[in-house]
Design a protein around this motif. Sequence first.
Motif, PDB file in Angstrom:
ATOM      1  N   HIS A  56       7.372  12.393  11.819  1.00  0.00           N
ATOM      2  CA  HIS A  56       6.359  11.623  11.103  1.00  0.00           C
ATOM      3  C   HIS A  56       5.264  11.150  11.592  1.00  0.00           C
ATOM      4  CE1 HIS A  56      11.086   8.730  10.511  1.00  0.00           C
ATOM      5  NE2 HIS A  56      10.260   8.780   9.922  1.00  0.00           N
ATOM      6  N   THR A 116       2.235  10.568   8.725  1.00  0.00           N
ATOM      7  CA  THR A 116       1.640   9.261   9.119  1.00  0.00           C
ATOM      8  C   THR A 116       0.078   9.257   9.435  1.00  0.00           C
ATOM      9  OG1 THR A 116       3.777   8.496  10.722  1.00  0.00           O
ATOM     10  CG2 THR A 116       1.516   6.830  10.527  1.00  0.00           C
ATOM     11  N   ASN A 168       3.327   7.355   6.645  1.00  0.00           N
ATOM     12  CA  ASN A 168       5.128   7.178   7.364  1.00  0.00           C
ATOM     13  C   ASN A 168       6.118   7.842   6.824  1.00  0.00           C
ATOM     14  OD1 ASN A 168       7.234   6.435   9.278  1.00  0.00           O
ATOM     15  ND2 ASN A 168       5.428   6.576  10.633  1.00  0.00           N
ATOM     16  N   THR A 225       7.355   2.747  12.178  1.00  0.00           N
ATOM     17  CA  THR A 225       7.685   2.108  10.821  1.00  0.00           C
ATOM     18  C   THR A 225       6.946   0.814  10.602  1.00  0.00           C
ATOM     19  OG1 THR A 225       8.883   4.022  10.346  1.00  0.00           O
ATOM     20  CG2 THR A 225       8.620   2.573   8.657  1.00  0.00           C
ATOM     21  N   ALA A 227      13.332   3.237   9.660  1.00  0.00           N
ATOM     22  CA  ALA A 227      12.702   4.269   8.389  1.00  0.00           C
ATOM     23  C   ALA A 227      13.730   5.214   8.121  1.00  0.00           C
ATOM     24  CB  ALA A 227      11.304   5.549   8.727  1.00  0.00           C
TER      25      ALA A 227
END
Lengths: 431, 165
Positions: free
Chosen positions: A123, A126, A214, A301, A382
């Motif tokens: 992730h 982001t 993200n 997230t 997510a």
Amino acid sequence: MGQTLTEKLIARACGRDAVTPGELVTCKVDLAMMHDSGGPRRVKPMLERLGARIWDPDRVVVITDHYVPATDDDSREIVATARDWVKTAGVRHFHDSIGICHVVLAEQGHLRPGIFAVGGDSHSPTGGAFGCYMFGIGATEMLGVLVTGEIWLRVPQTIRLEWTGHLAHGLSAKDMMLAMCARLGMDGGRYQSIEYAGPTVRALGMQERMTLSNMAAELGAQAGIVEADQTTRAFLAAAGVASVDIESWQGDADAVPAELHRFDANALAPQAAAPHSPANSAAVTDHGVVPMHVAYIGACTGAKLVDLRMAAEVLRGRRVAAGMRLLVGPATAQDEAQARTEGTLGALLQAGAELLPNACGACAGYGAWRFEAGTRVIASTARNFKGRMGSSSAEIWLGSPYTVAAAAVTGHLTDPRLLLDRASGIVDRGN
Amino acid sequence: MGKAWVFEGSIDTDMLAPGPYMKFGIEEIARHCLEALDPNFASRVRPGDVVIGPRNFGLGSSREQAPAALRHLGVAAVLAPSFSGLFYRNAINVGQLVLECPAADSIRNEDDIEIDAASGQVFNRTTGSIIACAPVPPHLLAMVKAGGLLPWLEQRIERGELQTR
């Protein structure tokens, strides 16, 4: 023809005036972020094998979030390794158990427009919310960065996802994101660079822009970028970053992306993703009545301050439905403290929320929090892959913090707009 | 040459390297590789066997234990119509050969497969057919052949191409 922001960011990092999609380049890394799982415990033995040191310890940030709080000897050792290693390696930027790496990285002022960054987590895109190029890599590739300060890259194409229209009360960046997952699929990003654009995106605060960047990971993109503006500058000023150059880091007006997809916020309804993929998203009302057992506000997230505020807006003055559990793990200690001060956290706790640590928790699926067989969960996280957050017969649904909170109140998948007082103020998108 | 193991649906990193075992070393993680889809895979796969997967193979996490588990089990190559970008980079970095093959779905379970990595040619000895795959770029193939990025860096240091300070 002009350059997209993606091309400008990569050109600067590889020391060129311009780059062309498809060519292989070697870029200098401005910032390398690692967490406790893929970081020190993995790179330390490899650095020792090579007899090598970090190219520039001041460009390295280590954040513990996956195995904290430690629950057994194995996880205690993993976290202890991180603490010891930063000392011997000379890494000053160490954030221990204060929150989830992607959110901490932003709140501690490490990101800024124009930089080229890598993170040891999927992730990591982001960071692109700050107008920089940031992507995720594995531990061995991180070792390569730590030793050389460089990384190779195939210059990506630019995929422009353009949003127009007004995001109505009860809708959020997460709904935009799930709608994009449904339309483009989990490989729609083709490991290229997504640029989120248009007036709807510009109207978002930084933490909601971070939600978009993200989940560029869920679109299969390498990066997910938002051009910096005064909103970026204001967030960074609050994080202690004084001078920020935003003017140099805009895409050229005549740049042509490889793909352009248009979306209309005016036509958007609250979204939910059915198991076991974010691409299984549709309007909440299209899924029918789906009873839930657990509502989970968590992860990088979906548990930032702005996310907690959305949930509180639905839950204030209400109680969690009989038989439902509401779990809330604020993304960072700083966001939790602010939520506590302003009454957001109080609203959640009074509704019956159970407070979890400022860590990846159930989203990572690493241990302490795993959902049992047959459990149906709606989460602001997510990913809802089969078996990721617990038993492979657990069903994970995804929704916005509004939608998760609404399900907590009713006990089933619910359009949050039914519970929101149309007369009340819209959630503060300032973060 | 080796036997084909065909997996359908969607293959993510949690299936390849399940979260609860991530705190352990690669031996333990590999023991649980793909167990959600085939509980016998890890115990029955033999060195030289080939994994055939769906498009966007290896989506999800950045954990390189996903390709490393396959390599630990001796998987000669993973063939799929496409790979998650992060999985693809990690595979190269840990020395696991991966080949993009649009027609990978023509291969059946237990087919006898032979691979020429340099040309990207896959020979299905069971059916007698040749399956064209995109060749791995030479600089990446060199890294795979060296055993991954770590031994490749070691070689560069030995040759004096890289200063370690």
